[in-house]
Motif scaffolding. Structure first.
Motif, PDB file in Angstrom:
ATOM      1  N   PHE A 391      34.793  11.401  -8.072  1.00  0.00           N
ATOM      2  CA  PHE A 391      34.407  10.499  -9.158  1.00  0.00           C
ATOM      3  C   PHE A 391      33.493   9.429  -8.587  1.00  0.00           C
ATOM      4  N   GLY A 392      32.439   9.113  -9.328  1.00  0.00           N
ATOM      5  CA  GLY A 392      31.525   8.083  -8.856  1.00  0.00           C
ATOM      6  C   GLY A 392      30.820   7.375  -9.993  1.00  0.00           C
ATOM      7  N   THR A 393      30.518   6.122  -9.772  1.00  0.00           N
ATOM      8  CA  THR A 393      29.647   5.368 -10.671  1.00  0.00           C
ATOM      9  C   THR A 393      28.530   4.774  -9.820  1.00  0.00           C
ATOM     10  N   PHE A 394      27.326   4.807 -10.347  1.00  0.00           N
ATOM     11  CA  PHE A 394      26.155   4.381  -9.592  1.00  0.00           C
ATOM     12  C   PHE A 394      25.293   3.499 -10.489  1.00  0.00           C
ATOM     13  N   GLU A 395      24.773   2.451  -9.909  1.00  0.00           N
ATOM     14  CA  GLU A 395      23.978   1.497 -10.696  1.00  0.00           C
ATOM     15  C   GLU A 395      22.817   0.998  -9.857  1.00  0.00           C
ATOM     16  N   SER A 396      21.635   0.964 -10.465  1.00  0.00           N
ATOM     17  CA  SER A 396      20.461   0.434  -9.765  1.00  0.00           C
ATOM     18  C   SER A 396      19.758  -0.591 -10.647  1.00  0.00           C
ATOM     19  N   ASP A 397      19.252  -1.630 -10.006  1.00  0.00           N
ATOM     20  CA  ASP A 397      18.442  -2.658 -10.661  1.00  0.00           C
ATOM     21  C   ASP A 397      17.233  -2.930  -9.782  1.00  0.00           C
ATOM     22  N   SER A 398      16.064  -2.999 -10.386  1.00  0.00           N
ATOM     23  CA  SER A 398      14.877  -3.336  -9.617  1.00  0.00           C
ATOM     24  C   SER A 398      13.910  -4.109 -10.496  1.00  0.00           C
ATOM     25  N   TRP A 399      13.115  -4.931  -9.853  1.00  0.00           N
ATOM     26  CA  TRP A 399      12.029  -5.607 -10.562  1.00  0.00           C
ATOM     27  C   TRP A 399      10.947  -5.989  -9.560  1.00  0.00           C
ATOM     28  N   SER A 400       9.755  -6.130 -10.057  1.00  0.00           N
ATOM     29  CA  SER A 400       8.649  -6.532  -9.197  1.00  0.00           C
ATOM     30  C   SER A 400       7.614  -7.288 -10.009  1.00  0.00           C
ATOM     31  N   GLN A 401       6.848  -8.100  -9.306  1.00  0.00           N
ATOM     32  CA  GLN A 401       5.746  -8.842  -9.904  1.00  0.00           C
ATOM     33  C   GLN A 401       4.527  -8.708  -9.005  1.00  0.00           C
ATOM     34  N   GLU A 402       3.437  -8.172  -9.576  1.00  0.00           N
ATOM     35  CA  GLU A 402       2.201  -8.009  -8.835  1.00  0.00           C
ATOM     36  C   GLU A 402       1.074  -8.749  -9.548  1.00  0.00           C
ATOM     37  N   ILE A 403       0.237  -9.404  -8.787  1.00  0.00           N
ATOM     38  CA  ILE A 403      -0.965 -10.064  -9.318  1.00  0.00           C
ATOM     39  C   ILE A 403      -2.137  -9.673  -8.416  1.00  0.00           C
ATOM     40  N   ARG A 404      -3.238  -9.279  -9.029  1.00  0.00           N
ATOM     41  CA  ARG A 404      -4.414  -8.944  -8.238  1.00  0.00           C
ATOM     42  C   ARG A 404      -5.674  -9.452  -8.936  1.00  0.00           C
ATOM     43  N   LEU A 405      -6.665  -9.747  -8.117  1.00  0.00           N
ATOM     44  CA  LEU A 405      -7.958 -10.241  -8.574  1.00  0.00           C
ATOM     45  C   LEU A 405      -9.013  -9.271  -8.070  1.00  0.00           C
ATOM     46  N   SER A 406      -9.904  -8.827  -8.959  1.00  0.00           N
ATOM     47  CA  SER A 406     -10.861  -7.792  -8.583  1.00  0.00           C
ATOM     48  C   SER A 406     -12.261  -8.152  -9.055  1.00  0.00           C
ATOM     49  N   GLN A 407     -13.237  -7.770  -8.235  1.00  0.00           N
ATOM     50  CA  GLN A 407     -14.637  -7.821  -8.646  1.00  0.00           C
ATOM     51  C   GLN A 407     -15.184  -6.404  -8.595  1.00  0.00           C
ATOM     52  N   ILE A 408     -15.663  -5.931  -9.750  1.00  0.00           N
ATOM     53  CA  ILE A 408     -16.094  -4.547  -9.887  1.00  0.00           C
ATOM     54  C   ILE A 408     -17.512  -4.520 -10.457  1.00  0.00           C
ATOM     55  N   ASP A 409     -18.314  -3.576  -9.961  1.00  0.00           N
ATOM     56  CA  ASP A 409     -19.667  -3.349 -10.469  1.00  0.00           C
ATOM     57  C   ASP A 409     -20.512  -4.619 -10.427  1.00  0.00           C
ATOM     58  N   ALA A 410     -20.410  -5.338  -9.289  1.00  0.00           N
ATOM     59  CA  ALA A 410     -21.149  -6.593  -9.158  1.00  0.00           C
ATOM     60  C   ALA A 410     -22.364  -6.462  -8.252  1.00  0.00           C
ATOM     61  N   GLY A 411     -22.702  -5.229  -7.913  1.00  0.00           N
ATOM     62  CA  GLY A 411     -23.843  -5.043  -7.026  1.00  0.00           C
ATOM     63  C   GLY A 411     -23.410  -4.374  -5.744  1.00  0.00           C
TER      64      GLY A 411
END
Length: 843
Positions: A391-411
């Motif tokens: 017999f088993g009980t299993f529990e998972s919790d996860s969270w994440s926060q990502e922030i990124r800044l990008s420059q695209i097609d600028a030359g």
């Protein structure tokens, strides 16, 4: 749900309400026609391996892309359906964690998993709309594949953009997003084994800037096996998925995507069938599944003649009076005395906000949380006699926060910088339940019981620069700095003490369980059981394991990537790259052994050297993609398994130190995690798609892989063993696929006929198992032929699929603990029929 999860869900729901009120590579697209992720003008495949949409000609990554047409035509609803078509990727089907459980290996790199069902380290990430939920309660995510824009399998280290869990690669699932057109879809299907499917999609533009999409999917099946025991039952399963999405575009520069996903996955008996090879007895009669009525006489699954050949060679001795002809070749029955269940609930919430600061610079925020619960009861002996359950009980919790800044097609220069914080918790409650006098135990004892908690958290900063030297030549350099901390905590760890005669005192260190103590204090005696030799025995209580209960480790890593991409025209590209990936360090306790074993293992690092290219030839009627790679491992993480002799008094000793194993009342297995100094892998991948005529196209892929240890040793069964030259497990040398499709008009609509063939050469289920490189450790190679037929009229279509049309015998997963011998996954020929109706302005 936990308080934190409820707060996150409440916050997300509140945000959605506010939004509503406030607005009054090498890549190869598998497709029945052209990729849904293709430029409409030139059929160029789009991939997201660098966390943005790009042409494959601009991306120095080996990947395989499956679009919605491919997935729908073949009725693909989980990972197995597309992994069979991916070069240098293999998998094992469900262990004990539900019918959808799958253990995936990419280029010979797979998850590291302990006997307590806890993934010590993951080898790759599954991303769901840019969020990696980490380990779920049932293990590696096998998320629903319905109403998705694309599934991408990225091979090789993806450290810069995907981080610590992408040493082997990443699986990137991109769902279809809400848009400004009303759209609906309904799917209904029926398949073999009384399997029924019902699914639907509705997309609604709420306002000019707010759009919503609801997706529902459900399937129910009786499964391939019935339980012949009088208690009845089968390997039936139910899987339901519900996804709600909102897209808000308050300004032309801002897009907010919110997704809430829920899945329910319920499984009856584990869908694996006994082979009668490698029986476990504990002093009970050997449970051969024969015609003499033992275990109901259901017979043995004689997979690839493994059982019958062992009988013929004398390795297996049948009970007196039986011959191999008396034992049915069983393909459809179990015989188990206890009903099993595995019930899983999973919730995933994602929130992505993208804001364009200028025409070329954008900031992106990705927030995600996942929670998963699994309740499970397993008949471990699978023998039809009451012996041992879990017999088993299993529990998972996860969270994440990502922030990124990008420059695209600028030359000349494109760049991305960003950071992420993540937190994962996993808790497992395990109990091994004894149902009869077995080994040193009596009914009511719990051979082992424990609570295991894994906690992993960390942060990372990453950057990527792409300098366009000319219109055709780009130099790419990036890196990711990561910090990871992991702890492994065991609580309430007990082992049952050896049984005793009535009136004998408890052994030193042993105590009654709370239930036994209450019974004793109320004046009741502990129940007595026959020891099958004329005497009687009672429980010896339990012993608390106080050592080896905590382990931890932490570390830092810098994973760089440098690449050159040469794209002289819209039809050709070539690249060369050097990239690094890693598995984080960690710790693993193991108090079950009574030896106080604690493992603290270092991070594993891998350098990947790769060259590849893409080509469109003959007026784009032929697409070619190829890659050659060499991977160099250092400090390869592995689990070594040692065997302990458990004596009648409950004490243990390594079997290598016990001269006469007959004194052992039981033999127990103990896992430790360690590092092997060095390993390497080299190989190649090739894919193609050719349109021979306007109505006929063919395609395929091939992968070659040679993965082995090159130096180092480990302790196996108490002795040193040289790992040099040992092939890494779950790394088949050859993988391949071929497909052909013919399109033609029929009944006033469009029809197609398609065949798909896939192949995996033989491989081994694990590293240590290769010491005996035979069944069931070794999984034989197999080839599968599938057939698809479809017809569409306007907004309606029907598809018929037959999987494994030649009914070839194959299995990918085994379970060695069973009185009926090793149990195997079984994959007979199946068929499915699916009707789809779409509605809306464009249908």
């Amino acid at each position: 749900m936990s308080g934190r999860a409820n707060k996150i869900l409440l916050g997300v729901s509140s945000l959605a309400l506010v939004l509503s009120l406030g607005v009054t590579s090498n890549a190869f697209a598998q497709s029945g026609e052209d990729s849904a992720d293709a430029d409409e003008n030139n059929d160029t495949i789009i991939v997201r391996g660098q966390r943005r949409e790009q042409s494959i000609l601009d991306v120095p990554i080996s990947s395989t892309v499956f679009d919605d047409d491919y997935l729908t035509q073949r009725n693909v609803d989980d990972a197995k359906g597309f992994l069979l078509e991916t070069p240098n990727v293999s998998f094992q089907q469900g262990g004990r964690n539900g019918a959808r459980e799958i253990v995936i290996s990419i280029r010979g790199i797979s998850d590291l998993k302990s006997a307590e069902k806890v993934i010590t380290q993951s080898a790759f990430s599954t991303y769901y709309d840019e969020f990696a939920p980490g380990q779920l309660a049932s293990g590696q995510p096998n998320l629903p594949i319905y109403d998705v824009a694309a599934v991408e399998v990225l091979r090789g280290p993806q450290g810069v953009f995907f981080g610590r869990n992408s040493e082997g690669g990443a699986i990137n699932i991109v769902t279809k997003k809400p848009d400004d057109e009303f759209y609906g879809r309904v799917d209904a299907g029926i398949s073999r084994f009384n399997t029924y499917q019902l699914a639907g999609v509705v997309n609604v533009p709420v306002t000019d800037t707010l759009f919503a999409r609801l997706t529902a999917y459900g399937t129910k099946t009786d499964g391939p096996f019935d339980n012949a025991h009088p208690i009845g039952g089968d390997t039936g399963a139910e899987f339901y998925a519900l996804r709600g999405q909102v897209r808000w575009m308050p300004t032309p520069q801002t897009t907010v995507d919110l997704g809430v996903n829920h899945t329910t996955d319920n499984q009856g008996f584990t869908p694996k069938i006994p082979s009668c090879v490698g029986t476990t007895t504990f002093g009970l009669p050997i449970p051969v599944l024969g015609a003499n009525g033992v275990l109901g006489g259901i017979g043995c699954y004689d997979a690839n003649n493994e059982f019958s050949s062992r009988v013929a060679s004398g390795d297996i001795t049948l009970p007196a009076g039986l011959t191999i002809a008396d034992i049915p070749d069983n393909r459809s029955l179990l015989y188990q005395d206890t009903r099993e269940f595995t019930d899983i609930e999973t919730d995933i919430v994602t929130l992505k906000i993208n804001h364009e600061l200028t025409d070329t610079i954008a900031i992106t925020s990705v927030t995600g949380m996942a929670r998963s619960d699994m309740d499970q009861f397993l008949d471990l002996d699978k023998s039809g006699i009451k012996a041992i359950n879990r017999f088993g009980t299993f529990e998972s919790d996860s969270w994440s926060q990502e922030i990124r800044l990008s420059q695209i097609d600028a030359g000349k220069l494109d760049w991305t910088i960003g950071g992420i914080y993540y937190n994962e918790d996993f808790t497992a409650v395990n109990q091994i339940l004894i149902e009869q006098v077995l080994g040193p135990w009596v009914p009511g004892d719990k051979a082992n019981e424990n609570i295991v908690n894994n906690k992993i958290e960390g942060y990372a900063a990453f950057a990527n620069l792409e300098y366009h030297v000319t219109d055709a030549l780009s130099l790419i350099a990036g890196g990711r700095y990561s910090h990871d901390e992991g702890t492994n905590q065991w609580d309430e760890v007990y082992a049952a003490c050896g049984r005793r005669a009535p009136g004998d005192p408890l052994a030193a260190g042993c105590q009654l369980t709370p239930e036994q103590l209450i019974q004793f204090q109320l004046g009741g005696a502990l129940p007595q059981f026959s020891d099958r030799s004329g005497g009687f025995v009672i429980s010896g209580g339990r012993n608390e394991q106080l050592t080896g209960r905590f382990a931890s480790n932490s570390g830092n890593d810098f994973s760089p990537r440098v690449a050159i991409n040469f794209n002289p025209s819209d039809n050709y590209s070539a690249y060369a790259s050097v990239s690094k990936g890693y598995k984080a360090p960690g710790g693993q306790g193991n108090p079950d052994s009574g030896l106080g074993i604690v493992s603290e293992f270092d991070k594993e690092t891998l350098w990947n050297y790769e060259v590849g290219g893409n080509a469109y030839l003959f007026d784009r009627r032929l697409r070619l993609s190829g890659a050659i790679f060499y991977m160099d491992w250092n400090d390869y993480q592995l689990i070594r398994r040692e065997t302990l002799c458990q004596f009648a008094d409950g004490s243990t000793q390594l079997t290598i130190l016990v001269p006469d194993l007959s004194v052992c009342s039981a033999q127990l297995q103990v896992d430790r995690t360690t590092n092997a100094p060095k390993a390497r892998s080299k190989g190649a991948e090739l894919t193609f798609q050719a349109r021979l005529t306007d109505n006929f196209q063919i395609g395929g892929s091939a992968g070659y892989l040679d993965a082995e240890f090159v130096e180092g040793s480990t302790v196996i069964a108490g002795s040193d063993f040289d790992l040099a030259g040992l092939t890494i497990g779950r790394a088949p040398k050859w993988t391949g696929a071929l497909n052909a499709q013919y399109d033609f008009p029929l009944f006033g609509g469009d029809a197609y006929l398609r065949g798909d063939w896939s192949y995996r050469s033989s491989s081994n289920n694990g590293i240590l198992a290769q010491l005996v490189d035979t069944f069931p450790s070794r999984v034989d190679g197999f080839g599968l032929l599938n057939l698809s037929v479809g017809q569409s009229w306007d907004n309606h279509s029907i598809t018929v699929n037959v999987s494994n049309i030649l009914n070839n015998e194959y299995f990918t997963g085994t379970d060695g603990f069973s009185f009926g011998g090793t149990t195997l996954s079984y994959n007979p020929r199946t068929w499915s029929v699916r009707w789809t109706s779409e509605f809306g302005p464009g249908n």
